[in-house]
Scaffold this active site. Structure first.
Site, mmCIF file in Angstrom:
data_model
loop_
_atom_site.group_PDB
_atom_site.id
_atom_site.type_symbol
_atom_site.label_atom_id
_atom_site.label_comp_id
_atom_site.label_asym_id
_atom_site.label_seq_id
_atom_site.Cartn_x
_atom_site.Cartn_y
_atom_site.Cartn_z
ATOM 1 N N ARG A 82 15.174 1.397 3.582
ATOM 2 C CA ARG A 82 15.209 0.148 2.818
ATOM 3 C C ARG A 82 14.510 -0.965 3.595
ATOM 4 O O ARG A 82 14.943 -2.117 3.611
ATOM 5 C CB ARG A 82 16.646 -0.235 2.446
ATOM 6 C CG ARG A 82 16.687 -1.268 1.316
ATOM 7 C CD ARG A 82 17.986 -1.289 0.505
ATOM 8 N NE ARG A 82 19.149 -1.620 1.292
ATOM 9 C CZ ARG A 82 20.233 -0.853 1.405
ATOM 10 N NH1 ARG A 82 20.270 0.329 0.786
ATOM 11 N NH2 ARG A 82 21.256 -1.227 2.129
ATOM 12 N N SER A 83 13.408 -0.621 4.239
ATOM 13 C CA SER A 83 12.633 -1.626 4.951
ATOM 14 C C SER A 83 11.975 -2.552 3.946
ATOM 15 O O SER A 83 11.737 -2.192 2.789
ATOM 16 C CB SER A 83 11.560 -0.960 5.817
ATOM 17 O OG SER A 83 10.561 -0.369 4.990
ATOM 18 N N CYS A 100 0.789 -1.244 0.000
ATOM 19 C CA CYS A 100 0.000 0.000 0.000
ATOM 20 C C CYS A 100 0.815 1.285 0.000
ATOM 21 O O CYS A 100 0.527 2.210 -0.768
ATOM 22 C CB CYS A 100 -0.937 0.003 1.203
ATOM 23 S SG CYS A 100 -2.125 -1.322 1.190
ATOM 24 N N ASP A 147 20.195 3.103 3.526
ATOM 25 C CA ASP A 147 19.882 2.762 4.909
ATOM 26 C C ASP A 147 21.166 2.781 5.727
ATOM 27 O O ASP A 147 22.231 3.161 5.222
ATOM 28 C CB ASP A 147 19.130 1.433 5.013
ATOM 29 C CG ASP A 147 20.011 0.198 4.862
ATOM 30 O OD1 ASP A 147 21.210 0.338 4.527
ATOM 31 O OD2 ASP A 147 19.511 -0.909 5.084
#
Length: 306
Positions: free
Chosen positions: A177-178, A142, A200
């Site tokens: 950068r999850s 999402c 990150d």
């Protein structure tokens, strides 16, 4: 010329109206179940936004508060409930690999957040449909999808170019950068033709679109590029650092940059509009609209399966 501030509510409005219209005209009532198994303030706020938005558009929303030790079992039960069209979980729960495991406990036919292994794999390999006939589109996470829609709204995507190549010539930095947002977002932007610096705490990677027989999948390489260099080369900078202490120095940005923040904290300095041509301070309302959009898509996919 002063920067233009674009609000998430403005971008989400047309999507929400279309969702509301579809639900009313088709006389359907898709049901979304959200699981809350933590005390995280951001998760609680997201749950409140979800409930409010669903009520306005005609989606049935049920928030189920559960102990985190029971969450896997409760997800499995919801997978089997025919009246439930979509399932979401408010993360973090345990954090790390255990949360990744929970994401794949949700059936792909009900995974409204697009976080199960099947959908994550498809994002990274640029697979856009679930079936060979290309009648069932994949569900995309999402928040990355919301950011793409914002980029389309403000004209970063070039609508003159062919679909799938509309970020050609763009250089974008994503400071996050999850596995939930930053990495899939970098992959999606690269798949659409951009050069993407993914930043990150462990360093910087460059995401680009594959070539030859690998054209369908992006490629990733570790680079020695510094944050200053990456941001200085970028016409769009997107931040999502989940801490109130992080601020990206405005002096590093190019004049006329597009700046988008998806963190619940302000990652840009207060003078961001002295450099940016367009500034988007948050994306939450677009994320919820994409959640509902995904829910309608899953509702239709389930009808085809029956």
């Amino acid at each position: 010329m002063p920067a233009k501030t674009v609000l998430a509510s403005t971008v989400s409005a047309s999507f929400r109206e279309q969702i509301k219209k579809d639900i009313k005209e088709r006389q359907i009532q898709p049901k979304l179940v959200g699981f809350l198994a933590n005390e995280d303030p951001a998760a609680k706020k997201y749950a409140e936004w979800t409930a409010k938005t669903c009520a306005e558009t005609g989606v049935t929303f049920e928030l189920r508060k559960v102990d985190k030790q029971d969450l896997e079992e409760k997800i499995t039960e919801a997978n089997e409930e025919k009246e439930v069209n979509g399932i979401m979980v408010y993360y973090p729960v345990f954090g790390g690999k255990q949360d990744l495991y929970l994401q794949s406990c949700v059936s792909y036919l009900k995974d409204v957040e697009g976080l199960c292994h099947k959908f994550v794999y498809n994002v990274y390999h640029n697979v856009r449909f679930l079936d060979e006939g290309e009648t069932m589109k994949c569900i995309i996470p999402c928040t990355p999808l919301a950011i793409v829609k914002i980029l389309e709204h403000i004209g970063v995507y070039n609508s003159v170019l062919p679909y799938g190549n509309r970020l050609y010539g763009r250089t974008i930095t994503v400071v996050n950068r999850s596995e939930i947002v930053g990495r899939p977002l970098a992959a999606m932007l690269a798949n659409d033709g951009a050069r993407v610096y993914s930043v990150d705490v462990n360093g910087i990677q460059l995401f680009t679109r594959g070539t030859g027989i690998k054209l369908s999948a992006h490629k990733v390489e570790d680079v020695e590029t510094t944050l200053e260099e990456a941001v200085g080369h970028s016409d769009t900078v997107i931040t999502g650092v989940p801490t109130p202490n992080y601020k990206l120095p405005t002096k590093l940005l190019r004049d006329g940059v597009v700046a988008i923040n998806f963190s619940s904290f302000a990652n840009f300095e207060d003078d961001i509009k002295s450099r940016a041509s367009i500034f988007v301070p948050s994306v939450g309302k677009v994320t919820v609209a994409m959640l509902e959009r995904n829910l309608l898509r899953l509702h239709d996919h389930q009808q085809k399966q029956n």
